[in-house]
Enzyme design. Structure first.
Site, mmCIF file in Angstrom:
data_model
loop_
_atom_site.group_PDB
_atom_site.id
_atom_site.type_symbol
_atom_site.label_atom_id
_atom_site.label_comp_id
_atom_site.label_asym_id
_atom_site.label_seq_id
_atom_site.Cartn_x
_atom_site.Cartn_y
_atom_site.Cartn_z
ATOM 1 N N ASN A 44 55.797 -48.193 16.659
ATOM 2 C CA ASN A 44 53.903 -47.025 16.355
ATOM 3 C C ASN A 44 55.109 -46.252 16.319
ATOM 4 O O ASN A 44 55.115 -45.960 18.303
ATOM 5 C CB ASN A 44 52.843 -47.872 16.535
ATOM 6 C CG ASN A 44 51.613 -46.991 16.398
ATOM 7 O OD1 ASN A 44 51.948 -46.022 16.230
ATOM 8 N ND2 ASN A 44 51.160 -47.771 16.572
ATOM 9 N N CYS A 89 47.199 -40.884 16.797
ATOM 10 C CA CYS A 89 47.784 -41.515 15.844
ATOM 11 C C CYS A 89 47.298 -41.291 14.397
ATOM 12 O O CYS A 89 48.254 -41.299 13.491
ATOM 13 C CB CYS A 89 47.509 -43.251 15.828
ATOM 14 S SG CYS A 89 48.579 -43.773 16.946
ATOM 15 N N HIS A 121 49.279 -45.105 8.828
ATOM 16 C CA HIS A 121 50.108 -45.381 9.874
ATOM 17 C C HIS A 121 50.190 -46.992 10.295
ATOM 18 O O HIS A 121 50.150 -47.636 9.823
ATOM 19 C CB HIS A 121 48.336 -45.001 10.489
ATOM 20 C CG HIS A 121 48.691 -44.694 12.201
ATOM 21 N ND1 HIS A 121 50.437 -44.293 13.154
ATOM 22 C CD2 HIS A 121 48.118 -45.808 13.246
ATOM 23 C CE1 HIS A 121 50.136 -44.786 14.039
ATOM 24 N NE2 HIS A 121 49.102 -45.704 14.004
HETATM 25 O O1 UT7 Z 1 47.993 -47.114 17.094
HETATM 26 C C1 UT7 Z 1 46.816 -47.178 16.621
HETATM 27 C C2 UT7 Z 1 46.599 -47.953 18.219
HETATM 28 N N1 UT7 Z 1 47.709 -49.168 17.960
HETATM 29 C C3 UT7 Z 1 47.362 -50.171 17.746
HETATM 30 O O2 UT7 Z 1 46.093 -50.437 16.547
HETATM 31 C C4 UT7 Z 1 47.593 -52.096 18.077
HETATM 32 C C5 UT7 Z 1 46.466 -52.224 17.739
HETATM 33 N N2 UT7 Z 1 46.186 -54.200 19.020
HETATM 34 C C6 UT7 Z 1 47.622 -54.792 18.784
HETATM 35 O O3 UT7 Z 1 48.203 -54.595 17.647
HETATM 36 C C7 UT7 Z 1 47.356 -55.989 19.188
HETATM 37 O O4 UT7 Z 1 45.975 -56.573 19.715
HETATM 38 C C8 UT7 Z 1 48.998 -56.178 19.984
HETATM 39 C C9 UT7 Z 1 50.338 -56.848 19.179
HETATM 40 C C10 UT7 Z 1 48.870 -56.042 21.041
HETATM 41 C C11 UT7 Z 1 48.371 -57.955 20.905
HETATM 42 O O5 UT7 Z 1 48.311 -58.876 19.745
HETATM 43 P P1 UT7 Z 1 47.118 -60.011 19.729
HETATM 44 O O6 UT7 Z 1 47.816 -60.791 18.601
HETATM 45 O O7 UT7 Z 1 45.949 -59.146 19.816
HETATM 46 O O8 UT7 Z 1 46.920 -61.189 20.792
HETATM 47 P P2 UT7 Z 1 46.793 -60.558 22.055
HETATM 48 O O9 UT7 Z 1 46.043 -59.166 22.907
HETATM 49 O O10 UT7 Z 1 44.524 -61.597 22.207
HETATM 50 O O11 UT7 Z 1 47.221 -62.216 23.198
HETATM 51 C C12 UT7 Z 1 47.757 -63.137 22.962
HETATM 52 C C13 UT7 Z 1 48.383 -64.197 23.905
HETATM 53 C C14 UT7 Z 1 48.198 -63.769 25.261
HETATM 54 O O12 UT7 Z 1 48.105 -64.444 26.647
HETATM 55 P P3 UT7 Z 1 46.555 -66.236 27.141
HETATM 56 O O13 UT7 Z 1 46.206 -64.705 27.193
HETATM 57 O O14 UT7 Z 1 46.521 -66.379 25.141
HETATM 58 O O15 UT7 Z 1 48.060 -66.633 27.771
HETATM 59 C C15 UT7 Z 1 48.565 -62.605 25.991
HETATM 60 O O16 UT7 Z 1 48.840 -62.738 27.170
HETATM 61 O O17 UT7 Z 1 49.584 -63.773 23.570
HETATM 62 C C16 UT7 Z 1 50.055 -62.754 25.339
HETATM 63 N N3 UT7 Z 1 51.041 -61.566 24.580
HETATM 64 C C17 UT7 Z 1 52.449 -62.003 24.218
HETATM 65 N N4 UT7 Z 1 52.786 -62.589 24.103
HETATM 66 C C18 UT7 Z 1 54.231 -62.928 24.350
HETATM 67 C C19 UT7 Z 1 50.593 -59.521 24.544
HETATM 68 N N5 UT7 Z 1 51.357 -59.874 24.407
HETATM 69 C C20 UT7 Z 1 52.981 -60.746 24.172
HETATM 70 C C21 UT7 Z 1 53.990 -60.179 24.482
HETATM 71 N N6 UT7 Z 1 54.650 -61.343 24.027
HETATM 72 N N7 UT7 Z 1 54.261 -58.768 23.836
#
Ligand code: UT7
Length: 367
Positions: free
Chosen positions: A281, A112, A251
């Site tokens: 992204n 990225c 980005h």
């Molecule tokens: O280009 C450079 C690379 N990319 C990035 O920089 C992206 C960086 N990371 C992120 O944008 C975020 O970490 C994500 C969007 C990928 C995830 O968001 P988050 O707020 O960090 O969520 P999380 O991983 O802490 O998950 C929280 C909860 C989990 O459920 P439990 O374990 O609390 O029951 C996940 O399973 O949300 C759940 N979850 C979802 N729920 C609905 C994860 N993805 C989804 C989804 N829809 N798409």
């Protein structure tokens, strides 16, 4: 005045197949509300053609914008982590297709951060006099590497390409300062294992190995710290204060990363360009597409101080400080378009969903 490299042309290519949050709800357990709140993304666009086709069209649009013929280019660089082929490079194929007969060509992979890394390379070439006119493209066909049943990754990414033409300037406009960095020890947080030489020939046929491996939370933290620290360094190196910054073009990884990083930097949201809601992204393509959209929206004026800042796989980060030159309107317009398609996102992703199905046998059938 020192010779600098300034952007004189810009263009983008947005592929035609939309994948909305409502569409994603049909593949995986997710919701529009969750995705918008956690990422700011409502839609992404997918490509029915190759990365090179996207790169070619963005390149032709940037050239028309600059009022240049392809034969006037000395160098074509394509930043990408999803090349159509590893060899020949996307840049070499674009060089041939657009008729840049006098240009050298190579690809650059900083994931990225590719467009920011690429800008530092081409600016150095122009400043040193090794090149006069350079085309830098960021192009990705990321959907190829996604498991569209994995809600932690596939919601984030889209396809696209953006391009910029760099030429010399001697009036103080152009790239003022660069900050680049990397931490290869954290490379395991974002992996695309299917395109390298590691493993046996059957390696790429295993869905457990093929797709993007991504540790979202770890990446999120590194990204916020990486972008804000890097952008602060480049502002200082350029001899500027944060109040001097007219626009940050970050980005487009996640709206929350952009908010947190620019807040740390002390820049309010009115001076930050965000188009992630429609495009998701797009890795190396996100900054040049955002530059194009910012120019189209009249958000960049001659003499503006603009910061480009990115974070990506590797892990890598980087920022560019530049003073925008006199060109804010295109010299010309390239009218070409991608070939038509009547496919929708479900048809385009059918093979993908079948391929990854063995990893999700406990989940209900989709679409
Ligand atoms: O280009 C450079 C690379 N990319 C990035 O920089 C992206 C960086 N990371 C992120 O944008 C975020 O970490 C994500 C969007 C990928 C995830 O968001 P988050 O707020 O960090 O969520 P999380 O991983 O802490 O998950 C929280 C909860 C989990 O459920 P439990 O374990 O609390 O029951 C996940 O399973 O949300 C759940 N979850 C979802 N729920 C609905 C994860 N993805 C989804 C989804 N829809 N798409």
């Amino acid at each position: 005045m020192a010779r600098r490299a300034t952007i004189t042309g810009w263009g983008k290519c947005v592929p035609p197949i939309s994948l909305s949050n409502a569409d994603l709800e049909r593949f995986m357990e997710t919701s529009d509300e969750w995705i918008v709140e956690r990422t700011g993304i409502r839609n992404r666009q997918l490509s029915h053609v190759e990365n090179t086709d996207l790169a070619e069209l963005a390149a032709l649009r940037a050239l028309a914008c600059a009022g240049l013929e392809a034969s006037e280019l000395d160098l074509v660089v394509v930043a990408t982590c999803t090349p159509e082929l590893l060899c020949p490079s996307v840049a070499a194929m674009v060089q041939d297709r657009i008729g840049a007969t006098n240009a050298a060509a190579f690809d650059l992979n900083a994931a990225c951060s590719g467009f920011v890394y690429g800008t530092s390379v081409v600016a150095g070439m122009v400043e040193s006099g090794f090149a006069e006119r350079v085309l830098l493209v960021g192009a990705e066909k990321l959907h190829y590497a996604m498991d569209y049943r994995d809600r932690g990754t596939a919601i984030l990414f889209g396809d696209g390409a953006g391009a910029a033409v760099f030429e010399p300037s001697s009036d103080g406009d152009g790239v003022l300062a660069v900050d680049l960095g990397a931490d290869g020890g954290k490379g395991g947080t974002m992996l695309i294992r299917s395109m390298g030489s590691r493993g046996e020939p059957s390696f790429t046929n295993d869905p457990a190995v093929f797709g993007l491996h991504f540790e979202g939370q770890a990446v999120f933290k590194i990204a916020v710290q990486g972008i804000s620290a890097s952008a602060a360094r480049v502002v200082e190196r350029a001899g500027l204060a944060t109040d001097d910054i007219d626009l940050v073009v970050p980005h487009q990884a996640n709206a929350r990363i952009i908010d947190s990083a620019t807040r740390r930097l002390g820049i309010d949201s009115s001076r930050v360009f965000v188009n992630i809601d429609n495009l998701g992204n797009t890795a190396a393509a996100s900054i040049p597409m955002a530059i194009s959209d910012a120019l189209d929206a009249g958000r960049v004026k001659a003499g503006d101080h603009v910061i480009l800042t990115a974070f990506g796989g590797g892990v890598t980060w980087g920022s560019i400080a530049l003073r925008w030159g006199s060109r804010t309107d295109p010299v010309g317009v390239h009218e070409g378009e991608l070939p038509d398609t009547d496919q929708n996102c479900f048809e385009l992703l059918r093979d993908n969903l079948d391929f990854y199905a063995p990893l999700h046998i406990d989940k209900p059938p989709v679409v």
